[in-house]
Enzyme design. Structure first.
Site, short mmCIF file in Angstrom:
data_model
loop_
_atom_site.label_atom_id
_atom_site.label_comp_id
_atom_site.label_asym_id
_atom_site.label_seq_id
_atom_site.Cartn_x
_atom_site.Cartn_y
_atom_site.Cartn_z
N CYS A 120 1.09 -0.87 -0.50
CA CYS A 120 0.33 0.27 0.21
C CYS A 120 0.80 1.05 0.09
O CYS A 120 2.07 1.24 -0.30
CB CYS A 120 -0.74 -0.11 1.18
SG CYS A 120 -2.25 -0.79 0.69
N SER B 268 -5.15 11.87 -2.51
CA SER B 268 -5.18 11.00 -3.00
C SER B 268 -4.82 10.56 -4.70
O SER B 268 -5.57 11.14 -5.30
CB SER B 268 -6.90 10.21 -2.34
OG SER B 268 -6.80 8.87 -2.79
#
Length: 583
Positions: free
Chosen positions: A120, A486
């Site tokens: 991640c 993001s």
């Protein structure tokens, strides 16, 4: 073969053998090549909760190759779980702390090789930075992507659902449905966000096995890749082939060209330069901008495209992307296999890799009741979605060191505009103004003091989603920040504005009613007027110099702990926000 580091250390530290025997090593194990297995396994989020399966597969591969694997853990946090809270301020700092912990683990007790396992946003670059610092023969294993939910629902759509709920456009039942179905399995979120981007980057750099990046996390193929990575780590340890023998400026250029082809996350402009820094290679915003210009954008995967990220592997993954852009890549670069990139790509054509991917795609079509071809997911070179990459680095008197926009996710109407400045000194103030219609068409909305030194450089995800999901504002205003976004963000959003406000960058000097020039194709981001009246560049320079005389840095937001350390030492956003020490 030269004596292994682990065996040299055993002679220097007589306590080492009995202490290792005490935790399960056999006397014969002590003589084997010793491999550190470093992972972000933990119950922190779906991207890490499954990684112990890969740890054990890698450990078995190490054992079968005649080595001994020692399991170490540097668990990461989840940006998604931290969104909307002060927890997101710890996100970027966690990258540095993961790298620091890996450095401590691997150097406190010397190892001969390593397997690094992560999935991640910060775990991936943290491990890649740590791998570079430790610089023992190593392989990266990526943890793959989660499946899509019903109606091909994926997590990046939650921001849109939440903003629509806040505006009264959907009821709570529909919002709850989205929450309960967006993450149906383990793995990284199923879109080309930062997690997916950095998994792909690890293979593009030559540090992961060919064809291994961003597989479905539940795939047995992924377990096999982890096993093979374990075996390879022992072979590399015996040969002494280190990451620094593999990674070059040409490797990074290849990765950036792949980044352009996939429309990768803008956060890669934080992570790739930080990784390169560990190898003594300087990458700037200009490097990204130069390589993205005229680069082919090929991947039709969310958030900029149509399909969930699990379809990336079904279409052939990184090798298929590289085949389409093969003519512009450095094919002679070395990789972790001990072969060149060209040799790896040619080998995949003959070992059935693409046939296995096609079978997965056939199965997915049946599962989801759709008909998708490989070319629908990864476009051919001559049918590219775009011909000028996916990001642009803007410069001007507002961002002398640069600012980043993902233009593939930006409405064309916003490529060139003169906008009215509306500055806010925190995301909370700005989000409230957007949700309650206190901003208007033609505004340039600023969120400042959110850079690395200001607050740790959190993501402005909720604000960007609130803007992009608004049919009017999403095509008529820009969001500019010294924070970041993001990888799921879409719309007219510009981040990493450098120097940041806390360092006295021009973004700190913007006032209500200033005129802001945005020109994506010409790479311009300038303050060109005051209170709606345009000024000459010379006049504007004098005005900004006068404002600077009266500007004072805000008091430090964090007085102690890791964020105090990070805010004191972080480099600028455009340099990669790595910890920068005085020489």
């Amino acid at each position: 073969m030269e004596e292994l580091n682990s065996q040299k250390a055993r002679k220097l530290a007589p306590e080492m053998d009995p202490l290792r025997i005490g935790c399960g090593w056999k006397p014969d194990d002590l003589k084997k090549p010793q491999i550190i297995i470093e992972s972000t396994y933990g119950d922190s989020h779906p991207g890490s909760a499954h990684l112990n399966r890969l740890v054990e597969a890698a450990r078995k591969g190490i054992w079968d190759a005649g080595g001994f694997g020692a399991r170490y853990f540097a668990t990461d946090i989840c940006d998604g779980e931290s969104q909307g809270t002060d927890g997101i301020n710890f996100s970027l700092a966690s990258r540095e702390m993961i790298a620091n912990l890996i450095e401590i683990h691997a150097n406190a007790t010397p190892f001969d090789g390593g397997v690094f396992i992560s999935s991640c946003d910060k775990g991936m670059p943290g491990n890649l930075i740590g791998m570079a610092r430790v610089n023992v023969p190593s392989v990266m294993v990526t943890g793959g992507t989660m499946s899509a939910g019903p109606d091909l629902l994926t997590l990046e759509q939650l921001g849109m659902y939440s903003a629509r709920y806040e505006r009264g456009e959907i009821d709570e039942e529909k919002l709850q449905w989205a929450k309960q179905n967006a993450c149906p399995s383990c793995g990284a979120c199923s879109f080309i966000g930062t997690a997916s981007t950095m998994q792909i980057m690890s293979e593009a750099l030559g540090l992961a096995l060919p064809g291994s990046a961003l597989l479905p996390a539940t795939s047995p193929d992924l377990t096999e890749y982890a096993y093979n990575a374990g075996k390879l780590s022992v072979e590399l340890a015996r040969k002494g082939l280190r990451p620094s023998d593999i990674v070059t400026i040409e490797s990074f250029e290849n990765a950036i060209l792949v980044h352009a082809a996939i429309s990768g996350s803008t956060n890669a402009l934080l992570h790739i330069p930080a990784i390169a820094h560990e190898y003594g290679i300087e990458l700037t915003g200009e490097t990204f901008d130069r390589l993205h210009r005229e680069a082919r954008y090929l991947l039709d995967v969310r958030p900029a495209g149509k399909w969930p990220a699990e379809f990336f592997y079904y279409a052939g993954g990184v090798p298929a992307i590289m085949e389409e852009i093969r003519d512009v890549l450095h094919l002679d670069v070395m990789t972790v296999t001990g072969k060149t990139l060209e040799e790896n790509l040619d080998g995949l054509k003959s070992n059935g890799f693409y046939e296995r991917c096609q079978k997965w795609l056939d199965d997915a079509n049946v599962k989801y009741g759709i008909h998708v071809t490989k070319e629908d997911i990864i476009r051919p070179w001559d049918k590219a979605i775009g011909n000028n990459g996916s990001i642009a680095v803007l410069k001007g008197n507002l961002a002398p060191e640069g600012a980043v926009i993902k233009h593939t996710a930006c409405p064309p109407e916003m490529f060139k505009a003169v906008l009215n400045a509306r500055p806010f000194d925190s995301e909370e103030e700005c989000l409230d103004a957007v949700l309650h219609h206190k901003v208007q068409k033609g505004d340039a909305v600023f969120i400042r003091y959110e850079g690395p030194k200001g607050s740790g450089m959190p993501e402005m995800f909720y604000t960007s989603e609130a803007i992009s999901s608004d049919k009017e504002l999403g095509r008529s205003i820009a969001l500019i920040t010294d924070g970041r976004f993001s990888g799921a963000s879409t719309g007219p959003v510009i981040g990493h504005c450098s120097p940041e406000a806390q360092d006295g960058g021009p973004i700190a000097l913007v006032e209500d009613g200033d005129l802001i020039e945005l020109d994506v194709m010409e790479r311009k981001l300038n303050i060109i007027g005051v209170k709606g009246v345009q000024k000459t560049p010379e006049e504007m320079n004098d005005i900004l110099n006068e404002r600077r005389k009266h500007w004072k840095a805000k008091p430090r937001k964090y007085k102690r702990g890791v964020l105090r350390l990070f805010s004191e030492l972080a480099a600028s956003p455009m340099k990669g926000a790595y910890l920068q020490y005085e020489e």
